[in-house]
Design a protein around this motif. Structure first.
Motif, PDB file in Angstrom:
ATOM      1  N   SER A  68       0.836  -1.196   0.000  1.00 53.88           N
ATOM      2  CA  SER A  68       0.000   0.000   0.000  1.00 53.88           C
ATOM      3  C   SER A  68       0.875   1.251   0.000  1.00 53.88           C
ATOM      4  O   SER A  68       2.057   1.195   0.377  1.00 53.88           O
ATOM      5  CB  SER A  68      -0.897   0.008   1.238  1.00 53.88           C
ATOM      6  OG  SER A  68      -0.111   0.213   2.402  1.00 53.88           O
ATOM      7  N   PRO A  69       0.315   2.408  -0.366  1.00 50.48           N
ATOM      8  CA  PRO A  69       1.089   3.653  -0.284  1.00 50.48           C
ATOM      9  C   PRO A  69       1.577   3.926   1.133  1.00 50.48           C
ATOM     10  O   PRO A  69       2.685   4.414   1.326  1.00 50.48           O
ATOM     11  CB  PRO A  69       0.088   4.723  -0.741  1.00 50.48           C
ATOM     12  CG  PRO A  69      -0.928   3.992  -1.541  1.00 50.48           C
ATOM     13  CD  PRO A  69      -1.025   2.627  -0.949  1.00 50.48           C
ATOM     14  N   ARG A  95      -1.477   3.034  -5.056  1.00 46.03           N
ATOM     15  CA  ARG A  95      -2.867   3.346  -4.666  1.00 46.03           C
ATOM     16  C   ARG A  95      -3.858   2.792  -5.691  1.00 46.03           C
ATOM     17  O   ARG A  95      -4.888   2.204  -5.330  1.00 46.03           O
ATOM     18  CB  ARG A  95      -3.028   4.853  -4.514  1.00 46.03           C
ATOM     19  CG  ARG A  95      -4.390   5.290  -3.975  1.00 46.03           C
ATOM     20  CD  ARG A  95      -4.411   6.778  -3.682  1.00 46.03           C
ATOM     21  NE  ARG A  95      -3.479   7.110  -2.608  1.00 46.03           N
ATOM     22  CZ  ARG A  95      -2.324   7.743  -2.780  1.00 46.03           C
ATOM     23  NH1 ARG A  95      -1.939   8.109  -3.998  1.00 46.03           N
ATOM     24  NH2 ARG A  95      -1.545   8.007  -1.748  1.00 46.03           N
ATOM     25  N   THR A  96      -3.557   2.989  -6.965  1.00 41.51           N
ATOM     26  CA  THR A  96      -4.450   2.498  -8.027  1.00 41.51           C
ATOM     27  C   THR A  96      -4.562   0.980  -7.989  1.00 41.51           C
ATOM     28  O   THR A  96      -5.659   0.419  -8.100  1.00 41.51           O
ATOM     29  CB  THR A  96      -3.937   2.951  -9.403  1.00 41.51           C
ATOM     30  OG1 THR A  96      -3.915   4.385  -9.441  1.00 41.51           O
ATOM     31  CG2 THR A  96      -4.834   2.427 -10.519  1.00 41.51           C
ATOM     32  N   GLN A  98      -4.106  -0.997  -5.434  1.00 44.26           N
ATOM     33  CA  GLN A  98      -4.871  -1.405  -4.246  1.00 44.26           C
ATOM     34  C   GLN A  98      -6.368  -1.184  -4.450  1.00 44.26           C
ATOM     35  O   GLN A  98      -7.186  -2.044  -4.109  1.00 44.26           O
ATOM     36  CB  GLN A  98      -4.386  -0.633  -3.010  1.00 44.26           C
ATOM     37  CG  GLN A  98      -5.114  -1.042  -1.734  1.00 44.26           C
ATOM     38  CD  GLN A  98      -4.590  -0.339  -0.500  1.00 44.26           C
ATOM     39  OE1 GLN A  98      -3.696   0.503  -0.585  1.00 44.26           O
ATOM     40  NE2 GLN A  98      -5.131  -0.675   0.656  1.00 44.26           N
ATOM     41  N   GLN A  99      -6.734  -0.029  -5.014  1.00 43.91           N
ATOM     42  CA  GLN A  99      -8.155   0.267  -5.219  1.00 43.91           C
ATOM     43  C   GLN A  99      -8.797  -0.730  -6.176  1.00 43.91           C
ATOM     44  O   GLN A  99      -9.916  -1.199  -5.928  1.00 43.91           O
ATOM     45  CB  GLN A  99      -8.311   1.698  -5.747  1.00 43.91           C
ATOM     46  CG  GLN A  99      -8.009   2.764  -4.709  1.00 43.91           C
ATOM     47  CD  GLN A  99      -7.940   4.158  -5.296  1.00 43.91           C
ATOM     48  OE1 GLN A  99      -7.892   4.330  -6.522  1.00 43.91           O
ATOM     49  NE2 GLN A  99      -7.926   5.171  -4.436  1.00 43.91           N
TER      50      GLN A  99
END
Length: 394
Positions: A68-69, A95-96, A98-99
């Motif tokens: 994760s970030p 982030r992308t 993970q989303q």
């Protein structure tokens, strides 16, 4: 490790995810080169002052692993990368990924897990910063952990409710990124009763064995046994952390490698401990590096003495009406510091019972007084029984 330093950073970045997709890599690279290997190589490159290589390796680790970030931002080895132009792009990439990955899971449950994860670390991050700025014995660190202790009591009750409904909320329910959140809450409220649940979850791949090792070590140390994986440190002495004794220490790295943990000497660098793995015939580490084992005879000349004795202390406990209605029985475990005058300070609950018992235990303990024969602050842990019956009051 010290309880306040059991952060998401350590449990996730040091342990590493259990499984990963295949890495995209040039044919000349070793086929088994996994995201954890790339991540560790990136840390090494960053420590050696090679930010470009570190960022290249990290980009590939993020593309194939589950970082994760927040994990990247909290990794101390990457502090020198944050000024690089590619750093914001790397965080956006993480982030992308993970989303997109987490879109497949139950969103209300994920939101709740994220909230729990944030609160589990809220004051531990403050304590970690206080440790770096003011030292491990600082009042700033103690104040932060006193606040965290109050949160921990609420979080473990919330986790108990979650487990009742879902079982252990691991990888299949909340995904790779969040699978260790509930474990961390339990790790900060260690209790033998959770071990079968967590062992079964690890066996099914719902939880990383590398995470569970932390709890195994902590419970062994609490029982007065030697730890297996070297994850637990004692309180700071003169500003330096000590290592809890390890069973079959020459083979500690073999055990760590089997569950995906980095070598112990690398792990202990986070606390500036210059550790070397002993051989069967020689231990190169000084005795002062280790916590001195407690003698088998328990009640020999304690440096502090409770005025009036523990029977009188237990007799002051009032069994709360709410606990009586819920048929709650058990013990509340408190940690506290006895100051030079024998007055309890920084009293906090580390194992909760609920039903008003925690508050009653705090009331009685704060009013207690001790003789401090050592003449210096002394940290202790005490179990208070609910309901108290005189014939069972030990």
């Amino acid at each position: 490790m010290p309880q306040y330093l059991t952060t998401a950073l350590l449990a996730l970045s040091l342990a590493g995810p259990a499984t990963y997709g295949a890495a995209r890599q040039p044919a000349m690279l070793v086929a088994e080169e996994s995201a954890p290997a790339l991540y560790q190589q990136a840390r090494s490159a960053a420590r050696q002052g090679n930010p470009q290589a570190a960022l290249r390796l990290l980009k590939r680790a993020v593309a194939t692993g589950y970082y994760s970030p927040e994990t990247l931002q909290e990794e101390g080895d990457f502090a020198g990368l944050t000024s690089q132009r590619a750093w914001p792009r790397l965080l956006a990439q993480a982030r992308t990924r993970q989303q997109r990955y987490e879109a497949q899971f139950n969103q209300p449950l994920l939101t709740l897990i994220r909230q729990i994860g944030y609160q589990d670390q809220q004051y531990r991050r403050v304590a970690e910063e206080a440790d770096r700025t003011y030292g491990p014995d600082s009042p700033q660190l103690r104040a932060a952990m006193q606040q965290q202790g109050k949160l921990d009591n609420r979080l473990i009750r919330q986790v108990d409710s979650l487990i009742t409904v879902h079982g252990y909320p691991g990888k299949s329910l909340v995904g790779e990124y969040q699978q260790s959140v509930v474990f961390l809450v339990i790790q900060h409220n260690p209790d033998e009763k959770y071990l079968p649940l967590l062992t079964a979850a690890a066996d099914k791949g719902e939880l990383r064995w590398s995470s569970l090792a932390l709890l195994v070590d902590r419970l062994r140390v609490a029982r007065g046994e030697k730890q297996l994986y070297g994850s637990q440190l004692g309180p700071a002495v003169n500003g330096h952390y000590q290592l809890q004794p390890i069973e079959d220490e020459p083979n500690v790295n073999t055990r760590r490698a089997k569950i995906g943990l980095e070598p112990l000497e690398q792990y202990l660098k986070h606390w500036s401990i210059p550790y070397q793995v002993p051989t069967a015939s020689h231990n190169p580490n000084p005795p002062a590096m280790y916590v001195t084992p407690r003698p088998a005879t328990t009640e020999e000349k304690s440096p502090i003495e409770l005025i009036g004795g523990y029977e009188a202390l237990y007799a002051q406990l009032q069994y709360p009406a709410a606990a009586r209605q819920q048929h709650l029985a058990g013990r509340v475990t408190l940690e506290l510091r006895i100051d030079k005058q024998g007055i309890p300070q920084d009293v906090m609950v580390v194992k909760s019972l609920g039903g008003g018992c925690d508050e009653e235990a705090l009331r009685v303990m704060r009013a207690a007084r001790f003789l401090n024969h050592a003449g210096e602050d002394h940290e202790i842990r005490i179990n208070l029984p609910f309901p108290y019956e005189k014939e069972k009051g030990k």
